[in-house]
Motif scaffolding. Sequence first.
Motif, PDB file in Angstrom:
ATOM      1  N   SER A   5     -56.355 -87.966   7.853  1.00 52.74           N
ATOM      2  CA  SER A   5     -55.125 -87.722   8.622  1.00 52.74           C
ATOM      3  C   SER A   5     -55.461 -87.641  10.106  1.00 52.74           C
ATOM      4  N   LEU A   7     -53.554 -86.312  12.392  1.00 51.17           N
ATOM      5  CA  LEU A   7     -53.172 -84.976  12.862  1.00 51.17           C
ATOM      6  C   LEU A   7     -54.313 -83.993  12.664  1.00 51.17           C
ATOM      7  N   LEU A   8     -54.908 -84.079  11.472  1.00 52.44           N
ATOM      8  CA  LEU A   8     -56.016 -83.183  11.143  1.00 52.44           C
ATOM      9  C   LEU A   8     -57.195 -83.474  12.054  1.00 52.44           C
ATOM     10  N   ASN A  10     -57.246 -84.771  14.974  1.00 49.32           N
ATOM     11  CA  ASN A  10     -56.941 -84.333  16.318  1.00 49.32           C
ATOM     12  C   ASN A  10     -57.143 -82.826  16.465  1.00 49.32           C
ATOM     13  N   ALA A  11     -56.618 -82.072  15.502  1.00 49.27           N
ATOM     14  CA  ALA A  11     -56.742 -80.613  15.548  1.00 49.27           C
ATOM     15  C   ALA A  11     -58.210 -80.199  15.476  1.00 49.27           C
TER      16      ALA A  11
ATOM     17  N   LEU B  44     -55.102 -78.121  22.688  1.00 51.08           N
ATOM     18  CA  LEU B  44     -55.477 -77.361  21.497  1.00 51.08           C
ATOM     19  C   LEU B  44     -54.244 -76.752  20.832  1.00 51.08           C
ATOM     20  N   ALA B  47     -52.118 -79.485  19.246  1.00 49.78           N
ATOM     21  CA  ALA B  47     -52.731 -80.077  18.055  1.00 49.78           C
ATOM     22  C   ALA B  47     -52.569 -79.138  16.859  1.00 49.78           C
ATOM     23  N   LEU B  48     -52.737 -77.829  17.108  1.00 54.07           N
ATOM     24  CA  LEU B  48     -52.629 -76.868  16.010  1.00 54.07           C
ATOM     25  C   LEU B  48     -51.190 -76.770  15.508  1.00 54.07           C
ATOM     26  N   LYS B  50     -48.890 -78.938  15.746  1.00 56.64           N
ATOM     27  CA  LYS B  50     -48.477 -80.203  15.160  1.00 56.64           C
ATOM     28  C   LYS B  50     -49.057 -80.376  13.761  1.00 56.64           C
ATOM     29  N   VAL B  51     -50.349 -80.097  13.617  1.00 53.20           N
ATOM     30  CA  VAL B  51     -50.966 -80.319  12.308  1.00 53.20           C
ATOM     31  C   VAL B  51     -50.313 -79.386  11.281  1.00 53.20           C
ATOM     32  N   ILE B  55     -48.093 -81.790   8.805  1.00 53.64           N
ATOM     33  CA  ILE B  55     -49.072 -82.282   7.838  1.00 53.64           C
ATOM     34  C   ILE B  55     -48.385 -82.570   6.504  1.00 53.64           C
ATOM     35  N   ILE B  64     -54.953 -84.234   2.057  1.00 51.40           N
ATOM     36  CA  ILE B  64     -54.189 -84.210   3.307  1.00 51.40           C
ATOM     37  C   ILE B  64     -53.985 -85.637   3.794  1.00 51.40           C
ATOM     38  N   SER B  65     -52.794 -85.920   4.256  1.00 48.63           N
ATOM     39  CA  SER B  65     -52.464 -87.302   4.599  1.00 48.63           C
ATOM     40  C   SER B  65     -51.350 -87.317   5.633  1.00 48.63           C
ATOM     41  N   ASP B  66     -51.249 -88.406   6.381  1.00 49.49           N
ATOM     42  CA  ASP B  66     -50.109 -88.531   7.302  1.00 49.49           C
ATOM     43  C   ASP B  66     -48.935 -89.216   6.623  1.00 49.49           C
TER      44      ASP B  66
END
Lengths: 205, 205
Positions: A5, A7-8, A10-11, B44, B47-48, B50-51, B55, B64-66
């Motif tokens: 992912s 998003l993952l 990136n985080a 930071l 990103a947190l 958002k994920v 997610i 975990i996937s987009d």
Amino acid sequence: MEFSSKLLENAVNEMSQLPGVGKRTALRLVLHLLRQPEQQTVLLADALSKVRAEIKFCKSCHNISDKELCEICENPNRNEELICVVEDIRDVMAIENTSSFRGLYHVLGGKISPMDGVGPQDLNITSLVEKVKSGKVNELIFAMSPTMEGDTTNFYIFKQIQDYNVKTSTIARGVAAGNELEYTDEITLGRSIVDRIPFEASLKS
Amino acid sequence: MEFSSKLLENAVNEMSQLPGVGKRTALRLVLHLLRQPEQQTVLLADALSKVRAEIKFCKSCHNISDKELCEICENPNRNEELICVVEDIRDVMAIENTSSFRGLYHVLGGKISPMDGVGPQDLNITSLVEKVKSGKVNELIFAMSPTMEGDTTNFYIFKQIQDYNVKTSTIARGVAAGNELEYTDEITLGRSIVDRIPFEASLKS
């Protein structure tokens, strides 16, 4: 590390920018947040953005503060003539915890360290020298860590202010409470003998 | 710990909710962010948030996937009849790194651990049993950590599916590459003798 992912990924990448946090640790932390209620992540993200955007530094001592002047500088019961020079706010917190200092602080924001590209101009030294020049300061206590960089910083400041009428001291260096003599390094032990204090004085602490 | 700023205190408190991050470490991390350009903290925090908010979990394997289906489940070149059962997405990443598995995964999201209050109903076990019932699965590989909880989880799943026509296996347990025999624990060493493999087979890896 291959992520399933973006998003993952990136985080994790942003998290691993923090000192001492590698990619694996960052992944562990992010996965932990994903398992917790969303509110926890929201609070964390908000608190970080907010502290970064809104934090103020005391205009007198450069301590972190929510106001123009920090609580310590504002406190009329503290001795304005006695200033303890420290590297960063963690040192202020450590010394405040001991309840044995009733003067003010001056936070340099680092120490002179050519290896890390930190020179005197990067630290809050000018404002300290100004304070001394103003004649309101009676004594400066250098409370930097006893390292090469700490000693260099102390000496640099000392050279800047030695022509003014101000006392200077450094915090005592010696054997720490609870330490075994045989495991104490030679420099410390040697200095603790040279800088010995009258026994009666040691009973006061 | 006494803070000179509510904002700072708040950020440190939130940061220290993370596993393995105490108050002191949290303070170090927050002070580090304060010394860095504001952009870093913004990235930071974004990103947190958002994920955590966006997610998705693959509807088939819970990785975990987009997207609705993760890249592994979507890949037509992978063997759908072979499913590797793992605890969490880090195990998927670790096994993918070895490039030696071409089947699909099933991420349980934890392991049965009564001590931590995690029971079978908290894990993605029902969907795994459904997959097996559908008859499309030829073999399940249990790849849980070789601990009491891992073994319990394996056994629980095995009991659920033993009446269906599916092969089950666990990843091999034995002496790890590069380990010294004399420092290997007795259980591992004992099993590695009982579960010995033909020497010719060992040459293939």
